[in-house]
Design a protein around this motif. Sequence first.
Motif, PDB file in Angstrom:
ATOM      1  N   TYR A 139     -10.711   6.253  -2.715  1.00 11.38           N
ATOM      2  CA  TYR A 139     -10.908   6.716  -1.354  1.00 11.38           C
ATOM      3  C   TYR A 139      -9.659   7.508  -0.986  1.00 11.38           C
ATOM      4  N   PHE A 142      -7.420   9.921   1.992  1.00  8.30           N
ATOM      5  CA  PHE A 142      -7.187  10.101   3.412  1.00  8.30           C
ATOM      6  C   PHE A 142      -6.053  11.102   3.641  1.00  8.30           C
ATOM      7  N   TYR A 192      -3.422  11.809   6.925  1.00  3.57           N
ATOM      8  CA  TYR A 192      -2.959  11.392   8.239  1.00  3.57           C
ATOM      9  C   TYR A 192      -1.933  12.402   8.756  1.00  3.57           C
ATOM     10  N   LEU A 245       0.733   7.052  12.955  1.00  2.00           N
ATOM     11  CA  LEU A 245      -0.092   7.982  12.187  1.00  2.00           C
ATOM     12  C   LEU A 245      -1.492   8.052  12.775  1.00  2.00           C
ATOM     13  N   GLU A 284       4.327  15.957  10.602  1.00  2.00           N
ATOM     14  CA  GLU A 284       4.384  15.536   9.211  1.00  2.00           C
ATOM     15  C   GLU A 284       2.998  15.049   8.803  1.00  2.00           C
ATOM     16  N   PHE A 299       0.595  13.176   5.841  1.00  2.00           N
ATOM     17  CA  PHE A 299       0.630  12.237   4.729  1.00  2.00           C
ATOM     18  C   PHE A 299      -0.735  12.148   4.060  1.00  2.00           C
ATOM     19  N   ARG A 309      -6.611   5.086  -1.946  1.00  2.00           N
ATOM     20  CA  ARG A 309      -6.886   3.676  -2.214  1.00  2.00           C
ATOM     21  C   ARG A 309      -8.010   3.577  -3.245  1.00  2.00           C
ATOM     22  N   LYS A 324      -4.933  -1.999  -0.394  1.00  3.22           N
ATOM     23  CA  LYS A 324      -3.733  -1.283   0.002  1.00  3.22           C
ATOM     24  C   LYS A 324      -3.946   0.215  -0.073  1.00  3.22           C
ATOM     25  N   LEU A 325      -3.276   0.902   0.815  1.00  4.43           N
ATOM     26  CA  LEU A 325      -3.155   2.352   0.717  1.00  4.43           C
ATOM     27  C   LEU A 325      -1.826   2.690   0.063  1.00  4.43           C
ATOM     28  N   PHE A 376       0.752   5.801  -0.100  1.00 11.22           N
ATOM     29  CA  PHE A 376       1.026   7.035   0.619  1.00 11.22           C
ATOM     30  C   PHE A 376       1.901   7.978  -0.198  1.00 11.22           C
ATOM     31  N   GLY A 377       1.675   9.274  -0.026  1.00  8.66           N
ATOM     32  CA  GLY A 377       2.634  10.247  -0.502  1.00  8.66           C
ATOM     33  C   GLY A 377       3.853  10.250   0.401  1.00  8.66           C
ATOM     34  N   LYS A 378       4.871  11.022   0.015  1.00  8.01           N
ATOM     35  CA  LYS A 378       6.113  11.009   0.773  1.00  8.01           C
ATOM     36  C   LYS A 378       6.079  11.929   1.988  1.00  8.01           C
ATOM     37  N   TYR A 392       4.131  -1.637   7.651  1.00  2.64           N
ATOM     38  CA  TYR A 392       4.763  -0.647   6.795  1.00  2.64           C
ATOM     39  C   TYR A 392       6.174  -0.359   7.289  1.00  2.64           C
ATOM     40  N   GLY A 439      11.818  10.842   4.229  1.00  2.00           N
ATOM     41  CA  GLY A 439      11.572  11.329   2.874  1.00  2.00           C
ATOM     42  C   GLY A 439      10.978  10.305   1.920  1.00  2.00           C
ATOM     43  N   GLN A 440      10.646   9.111   2.427  1.00  2.00           N
ATOM     44  CA  GLN A 440      10.136   8.044   1.553  1.00  2.00           C
ATOM     45  C   GLN A 440       8.660   7.762   1.742  1.00  2.00           C
ATOM     46  N   GLY A 441       8.043   8.355   2.731  1.00  2.00           N
ATOM     47  CA  GLY A 441       6.669   7.984   3.021  1.00  2.00           C
ATOM     48  C   GLY A 441       6.595   6.596   3.632  1.00  2.00           C
ATOM     49  N   LEU A 447       4.471  -0.513   1.963  1.00  2.00           N
ATOM     50  CA  LEU A 447       3.810  -1.694   2.494  1.00  2.00           C
ATOM     51  C   LEU A 447       4.709  -2.916   2.375  1.00  2.00           C
ATOM     52  N   PHE A 476      -3.167   3.043  13.295  1.00  2.00           N
ATOM     53  CA  PHE A 476      -1.738   2.740  13.398  1.00  2.00           C
ATOM     54  C   PHE A 476      -1.280   2.573  14.835  1.00  2.00           C
TER      55      PHE A 476
END
Lengths: 116, 113
Positions: free
Chosen positions: A32, A34, A36, A44, A88, A90, A94, A103-104, A106-108, B35, B40-42, B45, B104
């Motif tokens: 899946y 996403f 954000y 987010l 920003e 993201f 998942r 859990k998701l 995430f990219g940075k 979270y 810069g780290q995203g 969890l 969120f």
Amino acid sequence: AQSVTQLDSQVPVFEEAPVELRCNYSSSVSVYLFWYVQYPNQGLQLLLKYLSGSTLVKGINGFEAEFNKSQTSFHLRKPSVHISDTAEYFCAVRYRSGGSNYKLTFGKGTLLTVNP
Amino acid sequence: DGGITQSPKYLFRKEGQNVTLSCEQNLNHDAMYWYRQDPGQGLRLIYYSQIVNDFQKGDIAEGYSVSREKKESFPLTVTSAQKNPTAFYLCASSLGTGGYEQFFGPGTRLTVL
């Protein structure tokens, strides 16, 4: 382990120009996906999601993304950006099944800056 | 309006003190998450909970603790064992854990002096 790579940490563009924010993920099994958006000092907000079906997904604020299974990519696009799109972004992935079902990852993040 | 609230927005603590961050949701969601976000780290969890009275460690649980005594509430305690606690903390919830998007809260910025 799952990983999500956002290839650009920063993307500056001019207002009304098109933009593409790139996202690749590591898994080859069903996922899946996403996107954000996060405005400064806020939480987010979901832009769009891919669970199944059509590979072209449309979201809020004129954004869309295309799921490409063979390239394990889920790039975000907008044909004409506004100053208010500065934020920003993201990408998150998942697994649909397996040990990481809850859990998701995430990219940075990619900071999109829209200049007048 | 349904949503997720986090309090306080900004929090300052001295080194060595425990601090508890609040997260409340009125969306009737079963699952809740914490979270940590660093520049810069995203997002990483810390803990998650699928139902009341149950929670699981995430990727960076060391130095943190949680409880889930009520469906609506999922407080996070940052203990003195957390080596670098200064960060932006985000709470999220979802209807379930299979494919549902996460919603969120606005976040709490913790600064340890």
